[in-house]
Design a protein around this motif. Structure first.
Motif, PDB file in Angstrom:
ATOM      1  N   ASN A 336       0.838  -1.202   0.000  1.00 26.51           N
ATOM      2  CA  ASN A 336       0.000   0.000   0.000  1.00 26.51           C
ATOM      3  C   ASN A 336       0.874   1.255   0.000  1.00 26.51           C
ATOM      4  OD1 ASN A 336      -1.872   2.004   0.345  1.00 26.51           O
ATOM      5  ND2 ASN A 336      -2.780   1.167   2.214  1.00 26.51           N
ATOM      6  N   ALA A 337       1.020   1.859  -1.172  1.00 27.20           N
ATOM      7  CA  ALA A 337       1.869   3.046  -1.297  1.00 27.20           C
ATOM      8  C   ALA A 337       1.342   4.222  -0.487  1.00 27.20           C
ATOM      9  CB  ALA A 337       1.993   3.431  -2.771  1.00 27.20           C
ATOM     10  N   ASP A 338       0.025   4.290  -0.312  1.00 31.13           N
ATOM     11  CA  ASP A 338      -0.561   5.409   0.431  1.00 31.13           C
ATOM     12  C   ASP A 338      -0.150   5.409   1.900  1.00 31.13           C
ATOM     13  OD1 ASP A 338      -1.847   6.268  -1.844  1.00 31.13           O
ATOM     14  OD2 ASP A 338      -3.707   5.192  -1.408  1.00 31.13           O
ATOM     15  N   ALA A 339       0.275   4.247   2.402  1.00 29.44           N
ATOM     16  CA  ALA A 339       0.666   4.156   3.808  1.00 29.44           C
ATOM     17  C   ALA A 339       2.104   4.604   4.037  1.00 29.44           C
ATOM     18  CB  ALA A 339       0.495   2.714   4.293  1.00 29.44           C
ATOM     19  N   ALA A 340       2.872   4.748   2.966  1.00 33.77           N
ATOM     20  CA  ALA A 340       4.301   5.032   3.101  1.00 33.77           C
ATOM     21  C   ALA A 340       4.569   6.515   3.342  1.00 33.77           C
ATOM     22  CB  ALA A 340       5.036   4.576   1.844  1.00 33.77           C
ATOM     23  N   ILE A 341       5.501   6.804   4.230  1.00 30.30           N
ATOM     24  CA  ILE A 341       6.011   8.166   4.396  1.00 30.30           C
ATOM     25  C   ILE A 341       6.976   8.437   3.251  1.00 30.30           C
ATOM     26  CG2 ILE A 341       7.239   9.749   5.923  1.00 30.30           C
ATOM     27  CD1 ILE A 341       4.551   8.698   7.014  1.00 30.30           C
ATOM     28  N   GLN A 342       6.802   9.567   2.577  1.00 30.17           N
ATOM     29  CA  GLN A 342       7.613   9.846   1.404  1.00 30.17           C
ATOM     30  C   GLN A 342       8.726  10.852   1.722  1.00 30.17           C
ATOM     31  OE1 GLN A 342       5.691  10.166  -2.412  1.00 30.17           O
ATOM     32  NE2 GLN A 342       3.734   9.467  -1.586  1.00 30.17           N
ATOM     33  N   TYR A 343       9.856  10.666   1.069  1.00 26.96           N
ATOM     34  CA  TYR A 343      11.023  11.520   1.235  1.00 26.96           C
ATOM     35  C   TYR A 343      11.437  12.039  -0.146  1.00 26.96           C
ATOM     36  CZ  TYR A 343      11.501   9.165   5.789  1.00 26.96           C
ATOM     37  OH  TYR A 343      11.277   8.655   7.052  1.00 26.96           O
ATOM     38  N   ASP A 344      11.491  13.336  -0.303  1.00 31.91           N
ATOM     39  CA  ASP A 344      11.921  13.884  -1.578  1.00 31.91           C
ATOM     40  C   ASP A 344      13.444  13.945  -1.634  1.00 31.91           C
ATOM     41  OD1 ASP A 344      12.243  15.849   0.352  1.00 31.91           O
ATOM     42  OD2 ASP A 344      11.699  17.495  -0.995  1.00 31.91           O
ATOM     43  N   TYR A 345      13.950  14.156  -2.838  1.00 30.63           N
ATOM     44  CA  TYR A 345      15.384  14.366  -3.011  1.00 30.63           C
ATOM     45  C   TYR A 345      15.703  15.780  -2.555  1.00 30.63           C
ATOM     46  CZ  TYR A 345      19.832  15.281  -5.406  1.00 30.63           C
ATOM     47  OH  TYR A 345      21.128  15.642  -5.699  1.00 30.63           O
ATOM     48  N   ASN A 346      16.420  15.893  -1.424  1.00 33.72           N
ATOM     49  CA  ASN A 346      16.650  17.201  -0.815  1.00 33.72           C
ATOM     50  C   ASN A 346      17.998  17.174  -0.090  1.00 33.72           C
ATOM     51  OD1 ASN A 346      16.614  19.595   0.656  1.00 33.72           O
ATOM     52  ND2 ASN A 346      14.409  19.499   1.035  1.00 33.72           N
ATOM     53  N   PRO A 347      19.099  17.386  -0.830  1.00 30.78           N
ATOM     54  CA  PRO A 347      20.432  17.305  -0.210  1.00 30.78           C
ATOM     55  C   PRO A 347      20.617  18.267   0.963  1.00 30.78           C
ATOM     56  CG  PRO A 347      20.589  17.437  -2.603  1.00 30.78           C
ATOM     57  CD  PRO A 347      19.170  17.691  -2.266  1.00 30.78           C
ATOM     58  N   GLU A 348      20.032  19.456   0.881  1.00 25.12           N
ATOM     59  CA  GLU A 348      20.176  20.415   1.979  1.00 25.12           C
ATOM     60  C   GLU A 348      19.486  19.911   3.235  1.00 25.12           C
ATOM     61  OE1 GLU A 348      22.264  22.933   1.901  1.00 25.12           O
ATOM     62  OE2 GLU A 348      22.740  22.122  -0.094  1.00 25.12           O
ATOM     63  N   LYS A 349      18.315  19.300   3.060  1.00 23.82           N
ATOM     64  CA  LYS A 349      17.613  18.710   4.201  1.00 23.82           C
ATOM     65  C   LYS A 349      18.449  17.576   4.800  1.00 23.82           C
ATOM     66  CE  LYS A 349      13.997  17.768   6.854  1.00 23.82           C
ATOM     67  NZ  LYS A 349      13.577  18.670   7.961  1.00 23.82           N
ATOM     68  N   ALA A 350      19.099  16.820   3.932  1.00 21.82           N
ATOM     69  CA  ALA A 350      19.944  15.725   4.405  1.00 21.82           C
ATOM     70  C   ALA A 350      21.093  16.259   5.261  1.00 21.82           C
ATOM     71  CB  ALA A 350      20.481  14.936   3.217  1.00 21.82           C
ATOM     72  N   LYS A 351      21.731  17.322   4.788  1.00 25.15           N
ATOM     73  CA  LYS A 351      22.835  17.916   5.558  1.00 25.15           C
ATOM     74  C   LYS A 351      22.349  18.454   6.903  1.00 25.15           C
ATOM     75  CE  LYS A 351      25.389  19.318   1.393  1.00 25.15           C
ATOM     76  NZ  LYS A 351      25.825  20.477   0.577  1.00 25.15           N
ATOM     77  N   GLN A 352      21.171  19.062   6.891  1.00 19.15           N
ATOM     78  CA  GLN A 352      20.597  19.589   8.136  1.00 19.15           C
ATOM     79  C   GLN A 352      20.334  18.472   9.137  1.00 19.15           C
ATOM     80  OE1 GLN A 352      16.907  21.802   7.580  1.00 19.15           O
ATOM     81  NE2 GLN A 352      16.256  21.306   9.667  1.00 19.15           N
ATOM     82  N   LEU A 353      19.779  17.371   8.657  1.00 19.17           N
ATOM     83  CA  LEU A 353      19.494  16.236   9.546  1.00 19.17           C
ATOM     84  C   LEU A 353      20.784  15.643  10.112  1.00 19.17           C
ATOM     85  CD1 LEU A 353      16.641  14.581   7.457  1.00 19.17           C
ATOM     86  CD2 LEU A 353      16.417  15.390   9.814  1.00 19.17           C
ATOM     87  N   LEU A 354      21.817  15.567   9.287  1.00 15.07           N
ATOM     88  CA  LEU A 354      23.095  15.045   9.773  1.00 15.07           C
ATOM     89  C   LEU A 354      23.666  15.943  10.873  1.00 15.07           C
ATOM     90  CD1 LEU A 354      24.858  13.909   6.462  1.00 15.07           C
ATOM     91  CD2 LEU A 354      23.916  12.451   8.250  1.00 15.07           C
ATOM     92  N   ALA A 355      23.542  17.256  10.679  1.00 14.02           N
ATOM     93  CA  ALA A 355      24.029  18.184  11.708  1.00 14.02           C
ATOM     94  C   ALA A 355      23.246  18.020  12.998  1.00 14.02           C
ATOM     95  CB  ALA A 355      23.933  19.618  11.196  1.00 14.02           C
ATOM     96  N   GLU A 356      21.916  17.885  12.885  1.00 10.76           N
ATOM     97  CA  GLU A 356      21.068  17.696  14.064  1.00 10.76           C
ATOM     98  C   GLU A 356      21.402  16.385  14.779  1.00 10.76           C
ATOM     99  OE1 GLU A 356      17.058  17.967  12.715  1.00 10.76           O
ATOM    100  OE2 GLU A 356      17.192  20.084  12.172  1.00 10.76           O
ATOM    101  N   ALA A 357      21.856  15.403  14.011  1.00  9.57           N
ATOM    102  CA  ALA A 357      22.198  14.101  14.599  1.00  9.57           C
ATOM    103  C   ALA A 357      23.591  14.104  15.226  1.00  9.57           C
ATOM    104  CB  ALA A 357      22.106  13.020  13.531  1.00  9.57           C
ATOM    105  N   GLY A 358      24.313  15.227  15.088  1.00  8.20           N
ATOM    106  CA  GLY A 358      25.650  15.307  15.668  1.00  8.20           C
ATOM    107  C   GLY A 358      26.762  15.035  14.688  1.00  8.20           C
ATOM    108  N   TYR A 359      26.462  15.078  13.378  1.00 10.89           N
ATOM    109  CA  TYR A 359      27.472  14.825  12.359  1.00 10.89           C
ATOM    110  C   TYR A 359      27.528  15.994  11.370  1.00 10.89           C
ATOM    111  CZ  TYR A 359      27.097  10.039  14.112  1.00 10.89           C
ATOM    112  OH  TYR A 359      27.084   8.935  14.912  1.00 10.89           O
ATOM    113  N   PRO A 360      27.867  17.208  11.847  1.00 12.92           N
ATOM    114  CA  PRO A 360      27.891  18.363  10.936  1.00 12.92           C
ATOM    115  C   PRO A 360      28.942  18.226   9.838  1.00 12.92           C
ATOM    116  CG  PRO A 360      28.911  18.910  13.043  1.00 12.92           C
ATOM    117  CD  PRO A 360      28.263  17.578  13.219  1.00 12.92           C
TER     118      PRO A 360
END
Length: 513
Positions: A336-360
C-alpha cells in the motif's frame, strides 16, 4: 554540474568502450547443430539445491530441473496442476491434494505422496536451516494418505500458499536423498523437472540434459533443446566478452548502456523487461554491525533525502524502471503506497538532519554492494558523499555479501530482492523485518504487525496490518527502496527466447529458430 549529469556522463563513456575485434567477419556459429544452449551467469551458487541458496540464479537453475506440487503460469499468474492434479481448501488451515500418478524422478524412481510429505516436513523445520525460512514459516506439517493423497496443515491462514508451493517448494525424492545425505544430494541432485542435472561444480557451472521421462501433461512441456551448459563468471565484462566471442549464447542483466552497441552486431539481439525485483539500501538501525551512525533515525532520514532515486531509475537503470514508494513491488498484495512516508530528493535537508544528529562534518562508513553494473552502486555512493556521508564502496560477490549480512556485519548495504516472484508482500517484508538473518531493524512492533498480516485470510485485516507495517518501516527509514529492476537480456538471434515479468527465464520453452 549536477550529480545526475555527472552520472549520465559516466554511462556514456562506459558505452563507448565496446570493442568487437574481428567478430563481424563471417557468420555466427549457433549451437543448433550440437543441440546445446550455452548460458553464463555472473554469480556462482554455493548449493544447487534451491532450498539452500537465496540467489535468483539458484532459483532459475532449480526451476529447470525440479517441479512442485503446482505451477504458476507465467502469462496469467494462474496456479495450474503440476505434481498435483487437484487441490481443495478443506478449511483455512488445511489443503488437500490429489497427486499425479506415473511421475518419475530423474533416476527412474516413482514419485509418491511420501516424497512430498518428506520434503515439506523437512524444509519447514528450523533445524534444516533453509536459506529463506520465511518462505515456509506458515507450514505446520504434511501427511501422506496413501501414495497419491496429501494433506497440508498450515500454522495460520496463508492466502499466498499456492504461490509458495508453485515457486519455492520443489519436491525431493525421499529414498535417494536419505541414502546420499544432504551434501551428496547437493552434488548430484535429482528432481522431476524437464531437465536433469548431469554435472554440478560450484566453481565452474552446471550441465543439463533433457529428461525424456518428463511426465505427460507436465506444465513445462518437453524441451526443444537437448542440452544446456551453464558457466559462472565473476564480472559483467567477462560475461559480455564471452557473448561477443560466441562462446555463449545467452546472458542477462548486462549494463543497459551496451544495448545499442550489442544490437548492431548481426548475430546478437537484446530484450528488456521490467521484473518484480527491487533494488534496496539496507541501513543498520539495530546496530548489529556495532556503534554505527545508522542507529540514529535522523541519519537514516538523511540517507533517504540524499538519494535522487528518480534519476537513478530513469537514467541509469532505464527501460521503464520506477521508484517504489513502499518497500515492496507495487503489484504485490498489501503493498500500500498510500501508507508510506515519502522523502523527496533534498540534499540540503539531508545535511541539516546530519548536523542535528551530531554529524555536521559527515562521517565515514562502509557501503557493501553486489549490484551490477557497478555504476548503480557508484551513483548511490556519489549522492551520499555529496551530503557528507563518505561511503567506501566495497563490491562483493552475491554469496559473500549474503554471508556477511547474515553475520550482522553490514552497516549499509545495497542489494536486490525479487520476492521469489510471489505477488504478495509476505514474500518480502518478513524476510527483511521479521527477525531473520537479513533483519537490520529488529523492531518488535513491526514483527508483530507482520505476523498479524500473515495470520489471517481476511483481506481487510491483512491490508490494515501491512499498511501499518509499511508506515512504520518508512517512518523509521529502515530500508530504502531504490528502483525496480529491468532485466536486460542479450542472446544469439537464432535463439527463440521469451522473457516474463516474474524474472524467471524458462529455458525449457526456448528453441533454435
Amino acid at each position: 554540474m549536477s550529480i545526475g549529469r555527472r552520472l549520465l556522463g559516466k554511462g556514456i563513456a562506459a558505452a563507448g568502450g565496446l570493442a568487437i575485434p574481428g567478430l563481424l567477419a563471417g557468420e555466427a556459429q549457433a549451437q543448433r547443430g550440437q543441440d546445446t544452449l550455452r548460458l553464463v551467469f555472473r554469480d556462482a551458487v554455493p548449493n544447487i539445491d534451491p532450498y539452500f541458496n537465496s540467489q535468483r540464479t539458484g532459483l532459475i537453475l532449480g526451476h529447470q530441473a525440479w517441479d512442485g506440487l503446482v505451477h504458476r503460469d507465467p502469462e496469467s499468474f494462474r496456479v495450474v496442476p503440476a505434481l498435483a492434479t487437484e487441490w481443495r481448501w478443506v478449511n483455512p488451515l488445511l489443503l488437500e491434494f490429489t497427486l499425479r500418478q506415473g511421475v518419475k524422478f530423474h533416476d527412474g524412481s516413482d514419485f509418491t505422496a511420501k516424497d512430498a510429505a518428506y520434503t515439506i516436513n523437512t524444509v519447514s523445520k528450523p533445524e534444516t536451516r533453509v536459506a529463506t525460512p520465511s518462505n515456509y514459516a506458515w507450514i505446520d506439517r504434511a501427511e501422506a494418505d496413501g501414495d497419491f493423497k496429501l494433506r497440508l496443515h498450515l500454522k495460520r491462514p496463508t492466502p499466498a500458499a499456492l504461490d509458495y508451493l508453485a515457486l519455492v517448494t520443489p519436491i525431493w525424492p525421499q529414498a535417494y536423498r536419505e541414502r546420499v545425505g544432504a551434501e551428496g544430494y547437493s552434488r548430484a541432485p535429482i528432481g522431476t523437472g524437464p531437465y536433469r542435472i548431469t554435472k554440478f561444480d560450484v566453481a565452474s557451472g552446471v550441465e543439463y540434459e533433457r529428461f525424456d521421462g518428463y511426465y505427460a501433461g507436465g506444465p513445462k512441456g518437453r524441451p526443444a533443446i537437448r542440452r544446456i551448459t551453464v558457466r559462472f563468471v565473476t564480472d559483467a565484462a567477462t560475461e559480455l566478452t564471452e557473448l561477443l566471442a560466441q562462446r555463449v549464447d545467452w546472458i542477462w542483466n548486462m549494463n543497459p548502456d551496451q544495448v545499442a552497441n550489442v544490437n548492431r552486431i548481426p548475430f546478437l539481439t537484446t530484450l528488456r523487461q521490467e521484473s518484480m525485483r527491487i533494488g534496496y539500501l539496507s541501513l543498520d538501525a539495530a546496530g548489529r554491525s556495532g556503534d554505527t551512525p545508522m542507529k540514529n533515525l535522523k541519519v537514516r532520514q538523511a540517507v533517504w533525502h540524499a538519494l535522487d532515486r528518480k534519476t537513478i531509475a530513469e537514467k541509469l537503470v532505464s527501460g521503464g524502471s520506477r521508484v517504489p514508494v513502499a518497500p515492496c513491488y507495487p503489484s504485490q498484495f498489501g503493498c500500500n503506497a498510500d501508507a508510506a512516508i515519502q522523502y523527496d530528493y533534498n540534499p540540503e535537508k539531508a545535511k541539516q538532519l546530519l548536523a542535528e544528529a551530531g554529524y555536521p562534518n559527515g562521517f565515514d562508513i562502509e557501503l557493501t554492494s553486489y549490484v551490477q553494473p557497478r555504476q548503480w552502486s557508484e551513483a548511490v555512493q556519489s549522492y551520499l558523499q555529496a551530503v557528507g556521508i563518505r561511503a567506501r564502496l566495497n563490491l562483493l560477490q552475491v554469496a559473500a555479501q549474503i554471508q556477511r549480512a547474515w553475520r550482522g556485519e553490514l552497516a549499509m548495504s545495497m542489494g536486490s530482492w525479487g520476492s521469489y516472484s510471489i505477488n504478495d508482500v509476505s514474500a518480502i517484508l518478513p524476510n527483511f523485518f521479521g527477525n531473520t538473518n537479513d533483519d537490520y531493524a529488529r523492531d518488535e512492533t513491526l514483527q508483530r504487525l507482520l505476523v498479524e498480516g500473515g495470520s489471517s485470510a481476511d483481506e481487510a485485516v491483512r491490508n490494515a496490518a501491512y499498511s501499518a507495517a509499511i508506515k512504520r518501516i518508512t517512518e523509521q527509514a529502515y530500508w530504502v527502496p531504490l528502483h525496480t529492476y529491468v532485466n536486460t537480456y542479450a542472446f544469439n538471434r537464432q535463439l527463440d527466447f521469451k522473457a516474463f515479468p516474474d524474472e524467471l527465464p524458462r529455458f525449457y520453452l526456448a528453441k533454435w529458430k
